[in-house]
Design a protein around this motif. Structure first.
Motif, PDB file in Angstrom:
ATOM      1  N   LEU A 113       0.819  -1.211   0.000  1.00 29.79           N
ATOM      2  CA  LEU A 113       0.000   0.000   0.000  1.00 29.79           C
ATOM      3  C   LEU A 113       0.855   1.264   0.000  1.00 29.79           C
ATOM      4  O   LEU A 113       0.500   2.270  -0.625  1.00 29.79           O
ATOM      5  CB  LEU A 113      -0.926  -0.004   1.220  1.00 29.79           C
ATOM      6  N   ALA A 114       1.996   1.211   0.684  1.00 30.23           N
ATOM      7  CA  ALA A 114       2.874   2.386   0.739  1.00 30.23           C
ATOM      8  C   ALA A 114       3.388   2.754  -0.644  1.00 30.23           C
ATOM      9  O   ALA A 114       3.466   3.940  -0.999  1.00 30.23           O
ATOM     10  CB  ALA A 114       4.046   2.122   1.677  1.00 30.23           C
ATOM     11  N   VAL A 115       3.749   1.756  -1.452  1.00 30.74           N
ATOM     12  CA  VAL A 115       4.226   2.012  -2.803  1.00 30.74           C
ATOM     13  C   VAL A 115       3.072   2.419  -3.717  1.00 30.74           C
ATOM     14  O   VAL A 115       3.189   3.336  -4.538  1.00 30.74           O
ATOM     15  CB  VAL A 115       4.953   0.780  -3.369  1.00 30.74           C
ATOM     16  N   HIS A 116       1.947   1.755  -3.573  1.00 30.88           N
ATOM     17  CA  HIS A 116       0.781   2.023  -4.432  1.00 30.88           C
ATOM     18  C   HIS A 116       0.261   3.447  -4.274  1.00 30.88           C
ATOM     19  O   HIS A 116      -0.180   4.074  -5.248  1.00 30.88           O
ATOM     20  CB  HIS A 116      -0.322   1.013  -4.101  1.00 30.88           C
ATOM     21  N   TYR A 117       0.326   3.986  -3.065  1.00 30.56           N
ATOM     22  CA  TYR A 117      -0.242   5.313  -2.785  1.00 30.56           C
ATOM     23  C   TYR A 117       0.825   6.368  -2.483  1.00 30.56           C
ATOM     24  O   TYR A 117       0.520   7.415  -1.917  1.00 30.56           O
ATOM     25  CB  TYR A 117      -1.205   5.220  -1.598  1.00 30.56           C
ATOM     26  N   ASN A 136      -4.602   8.906   0.995  1.00 29.81           N
ATOM     27  CA  ASN A 136      -4.842   8.751  -0.441  1.00 29.81           C
ATOM     28  C   ASN A 136      -5.730   7.564  -0.773  1.00 29.81           C
ATOM     29  O   ASN A 136      -6.423   7.577  -1.786  1.00 29.81           O
ATOM     30  CB  ASN A 136      -3.502   8.610  -1.176  1.00 29.81           C
ATOM     31  N   GLY A 137      -5.699   6.545   0.083  1.00 28.42           N
ATOM     32  CA  GLY A 137      -6.508   5.360  -0.189  1.00 28.42           C
ATOM     33  C   GLY A 137      -7.918   5.454   0.347  1.00 28.42           C
ATOM     34  O   GLY A 137      -8.869   4.962  -0.275  1.00 28.42           O
ATOM     35  N   LEU A 138      -8.077   6.098   1.491  1.00 27.80           N
ATOM     36  CA  LEU A 138      -9.404   6.192   2.119  1.00 27.80           C
ATOM     37  C   LEU A 138     -10.077   7.539   1.881  1.00 27.80           C
ATOM     38  O   LEU A 138     -11.269   7.686   2.155  1.00 27.80           O
ATOM     39  CB  LEU A 138      -9.282   5.939   3.623  1.00 27.80           C
TER      40      LEU A 138
END
Length: 439
Positions: A113-117, A136-138
């Motif tokens: 998740l850290a890389v994705h966002y 960024n995800g929520l």
């Protein structure tokens, strides 16, 4: 200390332990045991990145893993394991293993998740971690939760990643070489500043050389002791497994003490669920979330299932765990029992483990502060950070450990909430990934 102990009892109460353990188990089941099945894939990708590091990012996958290990492999592997065994008995080691196995899934997910966002800051550097993937995800409505993580992460670094490490380094050098703690603190502060001003790139370059060397020397030394006393190793495993479910040899003979100390010290050591390692992973090339998550999860495997296990087996095999000694003193005594001059190996490990942890955590806390106040806070932070290195070298042992435990728990909660709410993204990206093509 009474107040700190009460707060620590609440933060690290059953609710937090269950949340960490069950989150890891849920992620492991949702990933269909992929972290355990793809350990080889993670190692191959980490090694391949040494030769070729292309893509968007600031450091290679191997350098990001080394930086994360630099922060993770610290006093928890030497003094923390000893403390868990001294209070919780040998059975605490079993629960360290349990939390490490499910923690591999946790570290994989939070790093993915850290890389994705992740984002690129105004200095042109890639930044990420729980504070970013929560926001960024929520969505903006959850930014406050990311802010809480960043606040706790900024403060926690001064305990788990700085004060505790400086204290144990100073203590080891004082007991072995009679070096004044203040002198150790001042020298380490200067060295830390010289590396930290170079940012993640300089930290990564230092870590990729120092971390493999220090880990190899410690593991080989431990294996030598265990081979010399191979007749005591089966009994050591037997004591660990039997005490894990009886509570014998724990303080007050309480099974809850065994479980609590094992899980708490396991998390202190490998940091799975705290959300720290993803901060380093977010800066890695090639910027592939699944690939980087696969490399990141190796940190938990190496830290707890390899290095902590070496420390634990030597201590339990020595039979000195109920001698009244604690922390690095117990580990030194056990290694001296196993091998003439064994305390020098512990001194070497403690100095290098703690020094690299101070560097890695300096980067973590710096990134958390940047999320809160922007890049303008970086330079002042570095001066405060090195000042605390000096203070930690001469501060109270018990108070530092307790504060570190409290801040660890406070960090974990926002991170775990974010992981659970974004677990669908983790499962989706993983199931769509072509592992064979990446190999």
């Amino acid at each position: 200390m009474d107040l700190l102990s009460q707060i620590n009892g609440v933060v690290w109460g059953p609710a937090t332990l269950w949340l960490i353990g069950l989150t890891g188990l849920y992620l492991m089941l949702g990933l269909r045991f992929m972290p355990l099945l793809r350990i080889g894939f993670g190692f191959r990708q980490a090694i391949a990145s040494i030769r070729s590091s292309k893509g968007e990012g600031d450091v290679s996958a191997f350098e990001s893993l080394a930086t994360a290990l630099a922060a993770t492999i610290g006093t928890g592997n030497v003094a923390g394991v000893a403390g868990a065994i001294a209070v919780g008995g040998p059975g605490a080691v079993f629960w360290m293993w349990v939390i490490a196995f499910v923690g591999m899934a946790t570290k994989y997910a939070e790093s993915l998740l850290a890389v994705h966002y992740r984002e690129v800051d105004e200095l042109g550097e890639h930044v990420g971690g729980p504070m970013y993937f929560i926001r960024n995800g929520l969505g903006p409505r959850w930014a406050w939760l990311g802010g809480l993580f960043a606040l706790f992460g900024t403060l926690a670094g001064f305990g788990i990643g700085n004060g505790v490490q400086a204290h144990e380094m100073a203590k080891a050098l004082n007991e072995s070489l009679a070096v004044p703690p203040l002198a150790t603190g001042v020298v380490m502060a200067v060295l830390a500043y010289l590396v930290l001003i170079g940012g993640i790139e300089r930290i990564g370059k230092v870590a990729e050389v120092v971390v493999p060397l220090m880990a190899a020397v410690y593991v080989l030394g431990s294996l030598l002791i265990l081979l010399v006393h191979i007749d005591k190793v089966p009994a050591a495993f037997g004591v660990i497994f039997s005490n894990a479910f009886t509570g014998q040899a724990a303080a007050g003979g309480a099974l809850g003490t065994v479980i609590q100390k094992g899980i708490a010290r396991g998390i202190f050591s490998n940091e799975a669920g705290l959300g720290t390692a993803p901060i380093a992973q977010a800066a890695a090339k090639p910027g592939d979330p699944v690939l980087q998550g696969s490399v990141a999860m190796l940190g938990t495997f190496i830290d707890t299932l390899v290095i902590c296990t070496m420390t634990a087996l030597v201590i339990v095999a020595s039979g000195l765990y109920d001698s009244g000694a604690q922390g690095v003193t117990l580990t030194m005594a056990a290694f001296d029992w196993g091998l003439p001059g064994g305390k020098w190996l512990v001194t070497f490990a403690t100095v290098f483990f703690t020094a690299t942890t101070i560097l890695g955590w300096g980067y973590y806390s710096e990134r958390c502060l940047e999320f809160l106040v922007g890049t303008g806070g970086i330079k002042p932070f570095r001066f405060v950070w090195v000042a605390v290195v000096v203070l930690g070298s001469v501060a109270s042992f018990e108070a530092i450990w307790t504060i570190a435990d409290i801040l660890n728990g406070l960090m974990a909660i926002p991170n775990l909430i974010g992981l659970l709410l974004l677990s669908g993204t983790v499962f989706r990206l993983t199931r769509a990934y072509r592992f064979e093509r990446a190999d």
